[in-house]
Enzyme design. Structure first.
Site, PDB file in Angstrom:
ATOM      1  N   SER A  42      16.711 -36.714 -13.706  1.00 31.37           N
ATOM      2  CA  SER A  42      16.041 -36.586 -12.421  1.00 31.37           C
ATOM      3  C   SER A  42      17.069 -36.120 -11.387  1.00 31.37           C
ATOM      4  O   SER A  42      18.237 -36.509 -11.433  1.00 31.37           O
ATOM      5  CB  SER A  42      15.469 -37.937 -11.985  1.00 31.37           C
ATOM      6  OG  SER A  42      14.533 -38.432 -12.916  1.00 31.37           O
ATOM      7  N   ALA A  99      10.451 -39.012  -8.591  1.00 33.99           N
ATOM      8  CA  ALA A  99       9.143 -39.467  -8.120  1.00 33.99           C
ATOM      9  C   ALA A  99       9.303 -40.656  -7.178  1.00 33.99           C
ATOM     10  O   ALA A  99       8.670 -40.711  -6.107  1.00 33.99           O
ATOM     11  CB  ALA A  99       8.262 -39.838  -9.312  1.00 33.99           C
ATOM     12  N   HIS A 136       4.382 -37.087 -15.778  1.00 33.29           N
ATOM     13  CA  HIS A 136       4.003 -36.614 -17.113  1.00 33.29           C
ATOM     14  C   HIS A 136       2.477 -36.503 -17.250  1.00 33.29           C
ATOM     15  O   HIS A 136       1.780 -36.176 -16.296  1.00 33.29           O
ATOM     16  CB  HIS A 136       4.627 -37.495 -18.196  1.00 33.29           C
ATOM     17  CG  HIS A 136       6.121 -37.464 -18.179  1.00 33.29           C
ATOM     18  ND1 HIS A 136       6.850 -36.297 -18.208  1.00 33.29           N
ATOM     19  CD2 HIS A 136       7.036 -38.463 -18.123  1.00 33.29           C
ATOM     20  CE1 HIS A 136       8.142 -36.569 -18.186  1.00 33.29           C
ATOM     21  NE2 HIS A 136       8.286 -37.875 -18.120  1.00 33.29           N
TER      22      HIS A 136
END
Length: 265
Positions: A42, A99, A136
């Site tokens: 990430s 996220a 996802h």
């Protein structure tokens, strides 16, 4: 992204490649141990890893007016910075995920509950958390599972930044490797992605085995969302998005520094 290498279409002469499959938060944590020479992480995690890894220009996943979804069983209002998440327990897929960082930028006043990414929908449905942050395949399947969208962070970011994609993940490589090695690996990744994009049907069929139950059409849709032109190369727009993402996160005290690989815009 790795179809070209995995299929043998792209020859990694002089290198032995062992493809490791793991969820993104597991890879984030492994990067702190320096487990892999090259890894996907990430962007949030990368901001904490710049002493040992450098960012590669190929392999980014960015949400272009779409991205991680905040969902619940019943609709409620959530506006950026309005404090409407206060007191809510929100299932997140890891504290190092982009996220989670994006949700903090949207509105930081909530209680984060870390869960495996593929268990968040169930936790929302059975009431263990008040809402869930989906990454996802859950981004495509949440409606069929009885959940409703509260906010799409990619949509919010697009409007917030006047049209930039939301940076989510990228490929990094150890800084202590020779410069020539890093350059060769970078080219191999570029060629693998380019091969996949030019042999899309075969690449999607390869990717479907990792899709956790998605049908062919949904796999094709999901792949198209996160493996595209921005994956092949960030380009000016992708680099601007990453600079904005890191700058806002740093200015709010959410990351320790803006990575040296990314210039403040």
């Amino acid at each position: 992204m790795f179809y070209g290498l995995a299929s043998g279409a792209i020859h990694a002469d002089g290198f032995e490649i062992d493809q490791v499959l793991a969820d993104i938060e597991t890879l984030n944590r492994a990067a702190f141990e320096g487990t892999y020479e090259v890894t996907a992480v990430s962007f949030h995690a990368f901001a904490h890893l710049t002493d040992r890894y450098t960012l590669l220009p190929h392999g980014a996943s960015m949400g272009d007016r779409y991205g991680p979804l905040l969902v619940a069983t019943k609709a409620f209002t959530a506006r950026p910075g309005a404090g409407q998440l206060k007191g809510r327990r929100i299932g997140i897929p890891g504290r190092l995920t982009s996220a989670y960082l994006a949700l903090q930028l949207f509105d930081p006043d909530f209680e984060a509950v870390v869960l495996p990414f593929d268990q968040i929908q169930h936790a929302v449905l059975d009431g263990r958390v008040d809402a869930g942050l989906l990454i996802h395949e859950g981004q495509l399947t949440y409606g069929a599972e009885g959940l409703v969208k509260i906010v799409d962070l990619g949509e919010w970011w697009f409007e917030h930044t006047n049209g930039l994609p939301l940076p989510l993940g990228g490929n990094i490589i150890r800084r202590n490797l020779p410069e020539a090695t890093r350059a060769t690996v970078s080219q191999l990744l570029h060629d693998s992605i380019a091969h996949a994009l030019s042999h899309r049907e075969e690449a999607v069929k390869y990717a479907q085995q990792f899709g956790r139950g998605l049908g062919e059409s949904d796999t094709d849709r999901f792949v198209g969302m996160y493996v595209n032109g921005l994956t092949l190369d960030y380009g000016q727009r992708g680099r601007a998005a990453l600079s904005q993402f890191f700058t806002e996160a740093f200015d709010r005290g959410l990351i320790p520094a803006i990575p040296p690989d990314v210039r403040r815009s």
